[in-house]
Design a protein around this motif. Structure first.
Motif, mmCIF file in Angstrom:
data_model
loop_
_atom_site.group_PDB
_atom_site.id
_atom_site.type_symbol
_atom_site.label_atom_id
_atom_site.label_comp_id
_atom_site.label_asym_id
_atom_site.label_seq_id
_atom_site.Cartn_x
_atom_site.Cartn_y
_atom_site.Cartn_z
ATOM 1 N N SER A 1 5.218 10.876 4.391
ATOM 2 C CA SER A 1 6.563 11.198 3.920
ATOM 3 C C SER A 1 6.634 10.974 2.420
ATOM 4 N N VAL A 2 7.041 11.982 1.698
ATOM 5 C CA VAL A 2 7.071 11.914 0.243
ATOM 6 C C VAL A 2 8.252 11.045 -0.206
ATOM 7 N N SER A 3 7.946 10.020 -0.987
ATOM 8 C CA SER A 3 9.000 9.178 -1.547
ATOM 9 C C SER A 3 9.480 9.774 -2.860
ATOM 10 N N ALA A 4 10.652 9.328 -3.295
ATOM 11 C CA ALA A 4 11.220 9.848 -4.547
ATOM 12 C C ALA A 4 10.321 9.572 -5.748
ATOM 13 N N PRO A 5 9.766 8.363 -5.896
ATOM 14 C CA PRO A 5 8.874 8.145 -7.049
ATOM 15 C C PRO A 5 7.637 9.048 -7.031
ATOM 16 N N ALA B 1 -1.483 16.315 -8.253
ATOM 17 C CA ALA B 1 -0.948 17.124 -9.352
ATOM 18 C C ALA B 1 -2.052 17.488 -10.346
ATOM 19 N N ILE B 2 -2.965 16.547 -10.662
ATOM 20 C CA ILE B 2 -4.066 16.835 -11.573
ATOM 21 C C ILE B 2 -4.961 17.941 -11.017
ATOM 22 N N TRP C 1 0.815 -1.213 0.000
ATOM 23 C CA TRP C 1 0.000 0.000 0.000
ATOM 24 C C TRP C 1 0.850 1.265 0.000
ATOM 25 N N LYS C 2 2.117 1.168 0.348
ATOM 26 C CA LYS C 2 2.986 2.351 0.271
ATOM 27 C C LYS C 2 3.031 2.895 -1.151
ATOM 28 N N ASN C 3 2.970 1.981 -2.139
ATOM 29 C CA ASN C 3 3.002 2.413 -3.535
ATOM 30 C C ASN C 3 1.777 3.233 -3.916
ATOM 31 N N TYR C 4 0.732 3.128 -3.150
ATOM 32 C CA TYR C 4 -0.470 3.881 -3.495
ATOM 33 C C TYR C 4 -0.241 5.383 -3.350
ATOM 34 N N GLN C 5 0.819 5.758 -2.689
ATOM 35 C CA GLN C 5 1.129 7.187 -2.593
ATOM 36 C C GLN C 5 1.394 7.779 -3.969
ATOM 37 N N TYR C 6 1.893 6.946 -4.923
ATOM 38 C CA TYR C 6 2.118 7.445 -6.276
ATOM 39 C C TYR C 6 0.803 7.896 -6.910
ATOM 40 N N VAL C 7 -0.262 7.126 -6.668
ATOM 41 C CA VAL C 7 -1.581 7.495 -7.191
ATOM 42 C C VAL C 7 -2.058 8.797 -6.561
ATOM 43 N N PHE D 1 8.610 12.267 -8.464
ATOM 44 C CA PHE D 1 8.765 12.190 -9.913
ATOM 45 C C PHE D 1 7.403 12.114 -10.616
ATOM 46 N N VAL D 2 6.416 11.462 -9.989
ATOM 47 C CA VAL D 2 5.061 11.446 -10.548
ATOM 48 C C VAL D 2 4.513 12.870 -10.618
ATOM 49 N N TYR D 3 4.707 13.609 -9.545
ATOM 50 C CA TYR D 3 4.253 15.006 -9.497
ATOM 51 C C TYR D 3 4.911 15.817 -10.619
ATOM 52 N N ASN D 4 6.220 15.627 -10.804
ATOM 53 C CA ASN D 4 6.930 16.349 -11.867
ATOM 54 C C ASN D 4 6.481 15.894 -13.248
ATOM 55 N N ALA D 5 6.212 14.588 -13.405
ATOM 56 C CA ALA D 5 5.803 14.072 -14.705
ATOM 57 C C ALA D 5 4.473 14.682 -15.149
#
Length: 797
Positions: free
Chosen positions: A333-337, A26-27, A14-20, A340-344
Motif C-alpha cells: 500500500s503506497v503511503s503519502a511520503p 522512480a530512478i 521497516w515500513k519506512n523502507y518503502q520510501y527507499v 511524495f518521494v516519487y514526485n520529488a
C-alpha cells in the motif's frame, strides 16, 4: 548506503523502507524513459537518517564530500556531486542540515509533512516541500465536530511549532462555532523509540479527543500508563504522519485496540502506476550493495546469509515476496511520503531536463556530452516547474495551488482476529459550499464498542425546547444551565440562547415549546356568569313592568298621586332601559353595541337620577308651599321641578356627543387578562370622556342624595323623602364601590362588574322607592285611601 554504526533492528521501522523503494522505482523509471533525460542516467547515494543531530550532519557532510571522506570543501570527484538532496520524513531533519546545505545552494527537497517554518524563503531559499499545505485541515475537523454535534472535545498536540500553529488555528475556528475545549495537552517530541516518555494523559468527560502529531505522538500516547482510561474515546487524527498507524499498532499490539473507532483525515490515496508490480518482482539479489536492502530481506522474509560471501543472502523461503510478507508490515500500500518521494525524483529530473535543453540551445552538441550542472542552476527551474507525473496528477510547487483541498475521512476498525483496516466513510471538499463540503456515511462508521449509537460529546446536555441556555460564571460557554421559560415565553429550538414571547393572539403550550392560537371569548350567554346576569336583568325588567302596571292601575289612589304621579311613571320608564341596557354588555361586541353600551347607560341613568332629584324637590316644595311665600307655591303649581329632568339630561347628551365626536368606543381585544384566551371587549375610546360621564352621574347622584337627606324629617304620611334618601345612598354606595373593582379587574370580569353595578343600582332605586308603595297598594289597601289618610293624620295628632 554507507552506515558507520549499527542501528538496532526494529520491525515496525521497516515500513519506512518503502520510501527507499519508491525512490529506486522512480530512478529506474526515469532512466528507462526515452523522453525524460535521454542519453543520460540518474545516479544516487542513500544515507540513513539517525535520531541524532550529530549523525544527521555527518551524513550530510559525507554526501557533500563525495561519499568517502569528510572534506566538503575539497572534492576531487566532481562528477559525483549531487544536484539535489531528498530529505524526510520529519521537518526536524531539514532544520538540522538546512543551514549546511544552504552554503552550497544545493536544492533540498523534503517529502515529509508540510511545515510552514520551512516555507520561509529568507531562511530556506533552497528548500522545496513536496507535501501540500494542510490549510483546510482545521476547517474539516471543525465541520466534522459540527456534523456530529461534538461541542466538548480534548486536544492533544505535539509540542513543536507545527503543533502550536495547528492549535492556534483550530481553537480560533472552534471559538467561532461555539465549540469548547475540555483540556489541551502538549505531547513531547521524540526522536526514536528509546526516547518515548511515559506521559500522564488527562482524563475528562469529553468523549472526543483530537490528536495532532507525528508517529512519536501516537507512540507516546499508546505507551502511557493510563492509556486504558481512554477506552470509549473517539480519536480524531489529523496529521498525515498518522497514515503510519499500522506501524504503531504493530508495536503497541494489545493496547492498540483503544484506537478502534477512530476517524482519520488523510490526503486522497494515490497510486503510483507500475510500483506495485515493481515491489512484487523485487528479489534479494537486485541490490547486493545495499546493506539495509539485505537486512530487510533477512529480518522480514527470513532469508539466510551465505557462508562463503560475507553479507550476501544465500537463500530465502519459497515464494518470498513483498506481496506475501509474513509480518504485519504492509509494503504494497503506497503511503503519502512514498508518493511524495516519487514526485520529488520526477521534479528534479524535469528541472534537470529543462536545464539541459537550455544548454543545447546555446552550445553545440559536442560540448555538452557530459555537462556538469552546478546545483544552484536548478533553482529557477524548480521554482517554476509544472509537470504531469506517471499517475496523471498535475504537480507544481506554486504556493497558490499547492494546497490540500480534499481529504478522505477514514474509520479505523479492528476485527476480533486483531487485524486492522481503514474504511473510507466520507470526504471533505474545501471548495464546495459550506453545507455540502462534508459528506459522511454514518452507517459505515464503527464506533468504539462502548457506544451503541453515535456518541455524544457535550459538557452539558442540550436544552430541549421550552428551556433556554444560561452561562455559568467561570466555566466554558458549552457548560451551561438549562432554565425553563417563563409562563408567557417559549423556545422552539434546541439550545435556545433566550426565550421569546408569543404574539398577542397566541399563548404558550404546557411544554412552552410553541405558541397556540388563543380562543376568542367574551361575556356571552353561554357563560355561567353571563347567563346569571342576563337572567337577573330580565327578571328585574319584568318586575319593573309589573310595578309600572300596578301604578297605572292605581294611578288615582292617594299614594300614587303623592309626590307627582308623572315623575313616578318617568322613573319607572327610565328604570326599564336601565335594566335592559345590561343586555348590550352581554354577547359578542360589535361597533354598534360598543357605542350603545356607554351612551344608553349614560342617558338612561341620567334620566333616572334627575327624576329622583325632581321627586325630592317636589316633596320639599309641597311642604314648603304651605308657608306664606308666593314663589314656592308658584314653583310647585308651575311644575318647575319637572324641568330638572330635561336640563340634566341635556348636559349628559352634550358630554356624550363630545365623546362620540372625539374618540368613540370601538371593538378591541384583550390578550392579557386570560393567558389562553383572546377576549373581545369594547374599548372605551376616550377614557377621559368615560370618567366625565361617570363623574357627572356621581355629582347628580350626590346632589340628589343631599337634597333627599335634608328632606328626611318632613312629615312621613305618603312622604317618600326617606325612601329617596335610602335609594340614593344605595346608588352612591354601589358606584363608589364599582370604581376600584372595575379598575382592578380585566376581561370578562370587568364587564361583569359593570353589568352588576348597573343592575344593583337600578334595583336599589326600584326597591327603595317603589317597594313600600307596592306593599301598601297590594297588601294594605286600607291605608291607600282618603279615609285611611285622615285617620292616620288624627292618630298622629
Amino acid at each position: 548506503m554507507r552506515p558507520r554504526e549499527e542501528l538496532e533492528a526494529i520491525s515496525w521501522y521497516w515500513k519506512n523502507y518503502q520510501y527507499v523503494l519508491a525512490f529506486l522505482f522512480a530512478i529506474e523509471e526515469i532512466n528507462k524513459s526515452p523522453h525524460l533525460l535521454p542519453n543520460h542516467s540518474l545516479g544516487y547515494d542513500l544515507y540513513n537518517t539517525f535520531p541524532s543531530d550529530r549523525r544527521s550532519l555527518q551524513g550530510a557532510v559525507f554526501g557533500l564530500s563525495g561519499g568517502k571522506q569528510t572534506l566538503p570543501n575539497y572534492n576531487c570527484q566532481a562528477q559525483k556531486q549531487s544536484v539535489a538532496i531528498l530529505v524526510g520524513t520529519t521537518s526536524a531533519l531539514s532544520f538540522e542540515i538546512g543551514t549546511l546545505l544552504e552554503l552550497y545552494k544545493i536544492p533540498q527537497v523534503t517529502y515529509g509533512p508540510f511545515d510552514p517554518m520551512l516555507s520561509d524563503i529568507k531562511q530556506f531559499p533552497s528548500l522545496y516541500q513536496m507535501a501540500p499545505r494542510d490549510t483546510f485541515l482545521t476547517t474539516g475537523i471543525v465541520r466534522l465536530l459540527l456534523h456530529f454535534g461534538w461541542m466538548w472535545v480534548a486536544l492533544l498536540v505535539s509540542d513543536d511549532i507545527q503543533g502550536d500553529r495547528f492549535l492556534q488555528d483550530l481553537k480560533a475556528k472552534m471559538v467561532t462555532n461555539d465549540i469548547c475545549v475540555a483540556f489541551t495537552q502538549k505531547l513531547p517530541a521524540i526522536t526514536g523509540v528509546h526516547t518515548i516518555q511515559d506521559i500522564e494523559i488527562i482524563i475528562s468527560t469529553a468523549h472526543v479527543h483530537i490528536l495532532y502529531g507525528d508517529l512519536g505522538s501516537l507512540l507516546n500516547i499508546g505507551m502511557s500508563t493510563n492509556f486504558h482510561l481512554t477506552a470509549g474515546k473517539v480519536w480524531i487524527m489529523g496529521n498525515p504522519s498518522t497514515s503510519q498507524w499500522d506501524v504503531v499498532f504493530d508495536y503497541l499490539d494489545d493496547k492498540c485496540h483503544y484506537y478502534h473507532g477512530s476517524l482519520l483525515f488523510s490526503d486522497n490515496k494515490r497510486e503510483i502506476p507500475g510500483f506495485r508490480h515493481f515491489l512484487r518482482m523485487l528479489n534479494f539479489s537486485q541490490y547486493p550493495d545495499d546493506y539495509y536492502f539485505t537486512k530487510f530481506w533477512i529480518d522480514q522474509l527470513y532469508c539466510s546469509l551465505s557462508e562463503l560471501h560475507c553479507g550476501r543472502i544465500e537463500s530465502c523461503e519459497p515464494n518470498s515476496s513483498l506481496e506475501f510478507m509474513p509480518d504485519k508490515t504492509d509494503m504494497m500500500s503506497v503511503s503519502a511520503p512514498s508518493y511524495f518521494v516519487y514526485n520529488a525524483v520526477n521534479m528534479v529530473a524535469h528541472a534537470l531536463h529543462k536545464r539541459l535543453l537550455e544548454n543545447l540551445e546555446v552550445r553545440s552538441l559536442g560540448d555538452v556530452d557530459q555537462p556538469i550542472i552546478p546545483p544552484w542552476q536548478l533553482h529557477p527551474f524548480l521554482r517554476k516547474i509544472q509537470f504531469t507525473n506517471g499517475a496523471g496528477d498535475n504537480t507544481s510547487l506554486d504556493d497558490k495551488n499547492n494546497h490540500v483541498t480534499q481529504y478522505d475521512v477514514q474509520n479505523l476498525v479492528r476485527f476480533p482476529d486483531k487485524s486492522w483496516v481503514l474504511v473510507k466513510v466520507g470526504e471533505f471538499f474545501s471548495k464546495s459550499p459550506h453545507n455540502q463540503d462534508l459528506v459522511i456515511n454514518e452507517e459505515m462508521i464503527k464506533w468504539p464498542v462502548i457506544f451503541r449509537e453515535t456518541p455524544q460529546s457535550v459538557c452539558t446536555q442540550k436544552c430541549v425546547p421550552g428551556f433556554r441556555k444560561t452561562s455559568q460564571e467561570g466555566r466554558p460557554i458549552c457548560c451551561f444551565l438549562c432554565v425553563s421559560c417563563s409562563e408567557t415565553d417559549i423556545s422552539n429550538q434546541t439550545d435556545a440562547p433566550q426565550c421569546m414571547q408569543c404574539p398577542a393572539q397566541e399563548y404558550p403550550n404546557s411544554e412552552r415549546s410553541r405558541c397556540l392560537p388563543k380562543n376568542l371569548t367574551f361575556l356571552g350567554y353561554e357563560d355561567a356568569l353571563g347567563m346569571v346576569l342576563g337572567f337577573t336583568a330580565l327578571c328585574l325588567s319584568l318586575v319593573t313592568v309589573v310595578v309600572f302596571g300596578v301604578f297605572v292601575k292605581h294611578r288615582d289612589t292617594p299614594i300614587v298621586k303623592a309626590n307627582n304621579r308623572a315623575l313616578s311613571f318617568i322613573l319607572l320608564i327610565s328604570l326599564l332601559p336601565c335594566f335592559l341596557s345590561s343586555f348590550l354588555f352581554i354577547g359578542r361586541p360589535n361597533t354598534a353595541t360598543c357605542i350603545l353600551q356607554q351612551v344608553t347607560f349614560a342617558l338612561v341613568f341620567t334620566v333616572a337620577i334627575s327624576t329622583v332629584l325632581a321627586k325630592t324637590m317636589t316633596v320639599i316644595l309641597a311642604f314648603k308651599a304651605t308657608m306664606p311665600r308666593r314663589i314656592l307655591r308658584y314653583l310647585l303649581l308651575s311644575g318647575a321641578s319637572n324641568a330638572v329632568i330635561p336640563i340634566c339630561s341635556l348636559i349628559q347628551v352634550i358630554i356624550c356627543a363630545i365623546w362620540l365626536g372625539s374618540s368613540p368606543p370601538f371593538v378591541d381585544t384583550d390578550s392579557h387578562s386570560e393567558p389562553r384566551s383572546l377576549i373581545i371587549v369594547c374599548n372605551k375610546g376616550s377614557v377621559t370622556a368615560f370618567h366625565c360621564v361617570l363623574g357627572y352621574l356621581g355629582s347628580l347622584a350626590l346632589g340628589s342624595f343631599t337634597v333627599a337627606f335634608l328632606a328626611r324629617n318632613l312629615p312621613d304620611t305618603f312622604n317618600e323623602a326617606k325612601f329617596l334618601t335610602f335609594s340614593m345612598l344605595l346608588f352612591c354606595s354601589v358606584w363608589v364601590t364599582f370604581l376600584p373593582f372595575y379598575h382592578s379587574t380585566k376581561g370578562k370580569v370587568m364587564v361583569a362588574v359593570e353589568v352588576f353595578s348597573i343592575l344593583a343600582s337600578s334595583a336599589g332605586l326600584l326597591g327603595c322607592i317603589f317597594a313600600p308603595k307596592c306593599y301598601i297598594i297590594l297588601v294594605r289597601p286600607s291605608k291607600n285611601s282618603l279615609k285611611g289618610f285622615k285617620k292616620k293624620k288624627c292618630q298622629s295628632k
